[in-house]
Write an enzyme that holds these catalytic residues in place. Structure first.
Site, short mmCIF file in Angstrom:
data_model
loop_
_atom_site.label_atom_id
_atom_site.label_comp_id
_atom_site.label_asym_id
_atom_site.label_seq_id
_atom_site.Cartn_x
_atom_site.Cartn_y
_atom_site.Cartn_z
N ALA A 63 -15.95 -4.38 8.17
CA ALA A 63 -15.10 -5.27 7.38
C ALA A 63 -13.68 -4.73 7.33
O ALA A 63 -12.71 -5.50 7.48
CB ALA A 63 -15.66 -5.43 5.97
N GLU A 64 -13.51 -3.43 7.12
CA GLU A 64 -12.17 -2.86 7.12
C GLU A 64 -12.15 -1.45 7.71
O GLU A 64 -13.12 -0.69 7.55
CB GLU A 64 -11.58 -2.77 5.71
CG GLU A 64 -10.61 -3.88 5.38
CD GLU A 64 -11.30 -5.07 4.76
OE1 GLU A 64 -10.65 -6.13 4.69
OE2 GLU A 64 -12.45 -4.94 4.33
N THR A 65 -11.04 -1.16 8.37
CA THR A 65 -10.69 0.19 8.77
C THR A 65 -9.38 0.53 8.07
O THR A 65 -8.43 -0.24 8.13
CB THR A 65 -10.52 0.31 10.30
OG1 THR A 65 -11.78 0.01 10.93
CG2 THR A 65 -10.09 1.71 10.69
N HIS A 109 -12.62 -1.61 -1.32
CA HIS A 109 -13.67 -0.66 -0.92
C HIS A 109 -13.14 0.36 0.08
O HIS A 109 -13.55 1.53 0.06
CB HIS A 109 -14.89 -1.41 -0.38
CG HIS A 109 -14.86 -1.74 1.07
ND1 HIS A 109 -14.22 -2.85 1.58
CD2 HIS A 109 -15.40 -1.10 2.15
CE1 HIS A 109 -14.36 -2.88 2.88
NE2 HIS A 109 -15.09 -1.84 3.26
#
Length: 275
Positions: A43-45, A72
């Site tokens: 979902a995210e880096t 997060h």
């Protein structure tokens, strides 16, 4: 270059929300950051660059684009700095939504007695929404109990917890909203020992369903604090992986507490820049 993968809003691996974290010693090109995020397919880096005289410049990328706000992956970055780099809190992050401060904090519920982290997030009050966009109106068989939005998401209050848990999103329809995400939420059933539950979908940003989302609670918490008449709230994100968020509405900020655990530390092999 070292990269960590951390499960945020969990005290055990394979739960919560995974995020990749890279600590940079110099600026990195946007194209390379986006390629790394696409390769990770999380979902995210998060990419953190130290600032002078202190703090970190923090940016977040989904597999398809840079995003304005991510909770997060901020928690995951703080965990890496404290648990693996020996940094002491509070940690100051400069982001697109302003300052975010992270400190170590006690956890009251699951994992009680273990060290967690508190995110001091901006507060985005819910803005009234008259109707659902036509792209997703037919996705909701039952009339929503309430609708509201903030700068990056639509929020749909459903009739009960079963409706949230059983909700089947029309992801192609939601993707037509572009960068706009969709949150479904409701008051939690009494046996869950939570105040409210939610799920989050942002297929237009490369995230079909986000397992546990910090940023959405910058608006969910003010909404449910007013609706329930209390400022301290326990939230549960009812995705397949699931996660708990301990939240406080201070009136001008939202505090979100949770845990994090490292799943992986890896060495990246990156392209060598040439003149």
């Amino acid at each position: 270059m070292k990269m960590y993968q951390v499960d945020a809003f969990s005290n055990e691996v394979f739960k919560g929300n995974p995020a990749a974290v890279l600590l940079l010693d110099q600026p990195m090109e946007d194209t390379l950051m986006q390629n790394i995020a696409a390769e990770n397919n999380l979902a995210e880096t998060a990419f953190a660059l130290p600032l002078e005289p202190g703090g970190w410049h923090l940016r977040w990328f989904t597999p398809t684009q840079e995003v304005e706000f991510c909770g997060h992956a901020t928690l995951a970055t703080a965990h890496v700095l404290i648990a693996h780099q020996g940094c002491a809190g509070p940690l100051q992050f400069k982001t697109r939504v302003g300052r975010i401060t992270v400190t170590e904090a006690a956890i009251d519920r699951a994992g009680a007695g273990q060290v967690g982290y508190q995110l001091d997030l901006p507060r985005f009050a819910p803005e009234p929404l008259e109707a659902l966009p036509p792209e997703i109106a037919e996705t909701f068989a039952e009339r929503p109990q309430a609708l509201f939005r903030n700068f990056e998401n639509l929020f749909v209050v459903l009739q009960d917890e079963a409706a949230v848990r059983g909700f089947e999103p029309d992801l192609p329809a939601m993707a037509k909203l572009g960068r706009l995400g969709v949150v479904v939420t409701t008051r939690a059933d009494a046996d869950l020992e939570a105040d409210f539950v939610s799920r989050y979908f942002a297929p237009g940003a490369g995230i079909p369903e986000d397992p546990v989302t910090g940023s959405t609670h910058s608006t969910l918490v003010p909404y449910w604090a007013e609706a329930l008449g209390k400022s301290d709230l326990l939230a549960y994100q009812a995705s397949k992986r699931g996660g708990w968020l301990h939240c406080t509405d201070t009136g001008d900020r939202v505090l979100v507490r949770g845990q994090a655990v490292t799943y992986m530390a890896a060495d990246l092999t990156l392209p060598v820049a040439t003149d």
